[in-house]
Design a protein around this motif. Structure first.
Motif, PDB file in Angstrom:
ATOM      1  N   SER A  24      79.689  47.365  17.249  1.00 45.85           N
ATOM      2  CA  SER A  24      80.775  47.587  18.216  1.00 45.85           C
ATOM      3  C   SER A  24      81.855  46.524  18.073  1.00 45.85           C
ATOM      4  O   SER A  24      83.029  46.795  18.328  1.00 45.85           O
ATOM      5  CB  SER A  24      80.230  47.621  19.646  1.00 45.85           C
ATOM      6  OG  SER A  24      79.614  46.392  19.983  1.00 45.85           O
ATOM      7  N   GLU A  25      81.480  45.344  17.639  1.00 42.68           N
ATOM      8  CA  GLU A  25      82.472  44.278  17.432  1.00 42.68           C
ATOM      9  C   GLU A  25      83.481  44.654  16.358  1.00 42.68           C
ATOM     10  O   GLU A  25      84.657  44.301  16.462  1.00 42.68           O
ATOM     11  CB  GLU A  25      81.772  42.965  17.063  1.00 42.68           C
ATOM     12  CG  GLU A  25      80.967  42.368  18.195  1.00 42.68           C
ATOM     13  CD  GLU A  25      80.204  41.134  17.777  1.00 42.68           C
ATOM     14  OE1 GLU A  25      80.256  40.743  16.584  1.00 42.68           O
ATOM     15  OE2 GLU A  25      79.536  40.550  18.644  1.00 42.68           O
ATOM     16  N   GLU A  26      83.036  45.382  15.329  1.00 44.44           N
ATOM     17  CA  GLU A  26      83.941  45.814  14.267  1.00 44.44           C
ATOM     18  C   GLU A  26      85.031  46.732  14.807  1.00 44.44           C
ATOM     19  O   GLU A  26      86.139  46.767  14.285  1.00 44.44           O
ATOM     20  CB  GLU A  26      83.167  46.556  13.170  1.00 44.44           C
ATOM     21  CG  GLU A  26      82.202  45.690  12.409  1.00 44.44           C
ATOM     22  CD  GLU A  26      81.301  46.490  11.489  1.00 44.44           C
ATOM     23  OE1 GLU A  26      80.809  45.890  10.523  1.00 44.44           O
ATOM     24  OE2 GLU A  26      81.076  47.690  11.735  1.00 44.44           O
ATOM     25  N   LYS A  78      75.208  48.132  21.066  1.00 46.68           N
ATOM     26  CA  LYS A  78      76.141  47.351  20.259  1.00 46.68           C
ATOM     27  C   LYS A  78      76.094  47.694  18.773  1.00 46.68           C
ATOM     28  O   LYS A  78      76.968  47.287  18.035  1.00 46.68           O
ATOM     29  CB  LYS A  78      75.875  45.859  20.462  1.00 46.68           C
ATOM     30  CG  LYS A  78      76.192  45.431  21.884  1.00 46.68           C
ATOM     31  CD  LYS A  78      76.102  43.930  22.017  1.00 46.68           C
ATOM     32  CE  LYS A  78      76.549  43.524  23.394  1.00 46.68           C
ATOM     33  NZ  LYS A  78      77.732  42.724  23.384  1.00 46.68           N
ATOM     34  N   GLN A  90      86.161  46.452  17.880  1.00 46.91           N
ATOM     35  CA  GLN A  90      86.685  45.709  19.022  1.00 46.91           C
ATOM     36  C   GLN A  90      86.277  46.342  20.358  1.00 46.91           C
ATOM     37  O   GLN A  90      87.070  46.462  21.295  1.00 46.91           O
ATOM     38  CB  GLN A  90      88.214  45.554  18.953  1.00 46.91           C
ATOM     39  CG  GLN A  90      88.651  44.528  17.935  1.00 46.91           C
ATOM     40  CD  GLN A  90      89.464  45.161  16.828  1.00 46.91           C
ATOM     41  OE1 GLN A  90      90.118  46.165  17.023  1.00 46.91           O
ATOM     42  NE2 GLN A  90      89.420  44.557  15.658  1.00 46.91           N
ATOM     43  N   GLU A 106      83.229  46.340  23.472  1.00 41.27           N
ATOM     44  CA  GLU A 106      82.100  45.605  24.057  1.00 41.27           C
ATOM     45  C   GLU A 106      80.791  46.269  23.640  1.00 41.27           C
ATOM     46  O   GLU A 106      79.803  45.598  23.339  1.00 41.27           O
ATOM     47  CB  GLU A 106      82.224  45.599  25.577  1.00 41.27           C
ATOM     48  CG  GLU A 106      81.071  44.935  26.286  1.00 41.27           C
ATOM     49  CD  GLU A 106      81.167  45.036  27.794  1.00 41.27           C
ATOM     50  OE1 GLU A 106      80.295  44.434  28.446  1.00 41.27           O
ATOM     51  OE2 GLU A 106      82.068  45.686  28.324  1.00 41.27           O
TER      52      GLU A 106
END
Length: 119
Positions: A94-96, A73, A98, A100
């Protein structure tokens, strides 16, 4: 001595060799994969999205395999050149993006048997 005939010979039964043998077999090419006898391998490997797509195509990236994997991540890039002037440390989530995960840390003791079965 037994004579074996094939159209393709793959040397090595690590993830790359077994994936190659699996792709050739899937394409209908008579293939032999040659490697030393496999033993338990406690290492892991980081699989990024292109590898995951390949393993999905081969039918080995299943929930059974994925349950043994850890999502990657975060990425941390650092300059380890030892130069006087160094690049700044960079961190990505990884959220930046979008996503998983950027990829999956996968135990070879789970990945290799799935690839052997497919090859």
């Amino acid at each position: 001595m037994t004579e074996l005939k094939c159209k393709a010979l793959v040397a090595g039964a690590g993830p790359a060799g077994l994936a190659t043998a699996g792709l050739l077999t899937q394409a209908g090419v008579d293939t032999i994969c040659v490697a030393p006898v496999a033993s338990d391998d406690p290492r892991t490997t980081a699989l990024m999205h292109p590898s995951i797509r390949l393993f999905e195509h081969l039918g080995v990236w299943t929930e059974d395999l994925r349950q043994h994997c850890a999502p990657l991540k975060q990425l941390h890039l650092l300059d380890d050149t030892g130069n006087l002037v160094q690049a700044p440390d960079l961190r990505f989530s990884s959220e930046e993006a979008q996503l998983e995960a950027f990829g999956w840390n996968t135990p070879l003791n789970n990945l290799l048997p799935a690839l052997r079965k497919r090859a």
